[in-house]
Design a protein around this motif. Structure first.
Motif, PDB file in Angstrom:
ATOM      1  N   LEU A 115      14.807  27.492  25.417  1.00  0.00           N
ATOM      2  CA  LEU A 115      16.269  27.463  25.405  1.00  0.00           C
ATOM      3  C   LEU A 115      16.722  26.056  25.047  1.00  0.00           C
ATOM      4  O   LEU A 115      16.299  25.086  25.690  1.00  0.00           O
ATOM      5  CB  LEU A 115      16.827  27.863  26.772  1.00  0.00           C
ATOM      6  CG  LEU A 115      18.333  27.698  26.979  1.00  0.00           C
ATOM      7  CD1 LEU A 115      19.122  28.575  26.017  1.00  0.00           C
ATOM      8  CD2 LEU A 115      18.710  28.020  28.431  1.00  0.00           C
ATOM      9  N   THR A 133      13.272  24.071  28.524  1.00  0.00           N
ATOM     10  CA  THR A 133      14.704  24.053  28.242  1.00  0.00           C
ATOM     11  C   THR A 133      15.103  22.643  27.857  1.00  0.00           C
ATOM     12  O   THR A 133      14.721  21.683  28.540  1.00  0.00           O
ATOM     13  CB  THR A 133      15.517  24.510  29.468  1.00  0.00           C
ATOM     14  OG1 THR A 133      15.224  25.879  29.751  1.00  0.00           O
ATOM     15  CG2 THR A 133      17.013  24.361  29.231  1.00  0.00           C
ATOM     16  N   ASP A 149      10.957  20.387  30.712  1.00  0.00           N
ATOM     17  CA  ASP A 149      12.411  20.474  30.559  1.00  0.00           C
ATOM     18  C   ASP A 149      13.032  19.101  30.331  1.00  0.00           C
ATOM     19  O   ASP A 149      12.582  18.084  30.890  1.00  0.00           O
ATOM     20  CB  ASP A 149      13.036  21.105  31.801  1.00  0.00           C
ATOM     21  CG  ASP A 149      12.711  22.580  31.939  1.00  0.00           C
ATOM     22  OD1 ASP A 149      12.169  23.172  30.993  1.00  0.00           O
ATOM     23  OD2 ASP A 149      13.007  23.140  33.017  1.00  0.00           O
TER      24      ASP A 149
END
Length: 202
Positions: A115, A133, A149
């Motif tokens: 994402l 992410t 992340d």
């Protein structure tokens, strides 16, 4: 098909699957490939030789530069910049064959997702390892290999990518100004540091 093409431009050399969706004002350039079930929002630029895999979701006003590869499992929110030759991966345990020598099929692996949140930028040649992410307005440096992340507004670089500071919405690096306070010297915007390593506008 005809209705879709009146809303978006597709270069004659590009391939866009019949069931892919393109938003109004989007441009798909030379030799790009947009696979089945992919959805690309409005006013996007899909550059030369870009690959957008099956079921990929791309928001509005996204710029995808030449040679980028966005494989299945990826979601890219609005206003993201994807630099030349950026690669989104989707398999944390890649093999061509199973232990018995048979060729792996779609049932022999688990899709891992990526994402990328609103406004983030991915520098040229960056690699995103499956399962991560990238936060809002973050900046991934050219050539970085992102294995974990990335917080909102973070600047990361290297292999593996490590935090190097924070950036403004304008992409300039933020300067520390007192305890838990950051400022952009370019536009004067101020930010507050949060305990999770991200920042937010003050």
């Amino acid at each position: 098909m005809a209705e879709r093409l009146t809303q978006a431009y597709v270069h004659p050399s590009a391939f866009v699957a019949e069931d892919a969706e393109l938003g109004p004002g989007t441009k798909v350039w030379h030799l790009a490939q947009v696979r089945e079930g992919a959805r690309i929002g409005a006013e996007c630029i899909v550059g030369k030789d870009v690959y957008v895999g099956e079921g990929v979701r791309i928001g509005n006003r996204v710029k995808i530069q030449n040679g980028a590869s966005i494989y299945p499992g990826a979601t890219v929110e609005d206003g993201v910049f994807v630099g030349p030759h950026v690669c989104f991966t989707n398999d944390r345990y890649p093999r061509a064959i199973n232990a018995d020598g048979s060729i792996k099929s779609a049932d022999d692996w688990e899709l891992a997702k990526i994402l990328v949140r609103t406004g983030a930028s991915l520098g040229a040649g960056a690699v995103l390892v499956a399962g991560i992410t990238v936060g809002r307005w973050a900046l991934v440096a050219a050539g970085a290999v992102v294995t974990r992340d990335v917080p909102d507004h973070a600047l990361v670089a290297g292999n593996p990518a490590r935090a190097m500071g924070h950036v403004c919405v304008c992409a300039r690096r933020l300067r520390s100004q007192g305890e838990n306070q950051l400022v952009c010297d370019h536009d004067g915007a101020t930010y507050v540091c949060l305990p999770d390593g991200s920042v937010r506008p003050a």
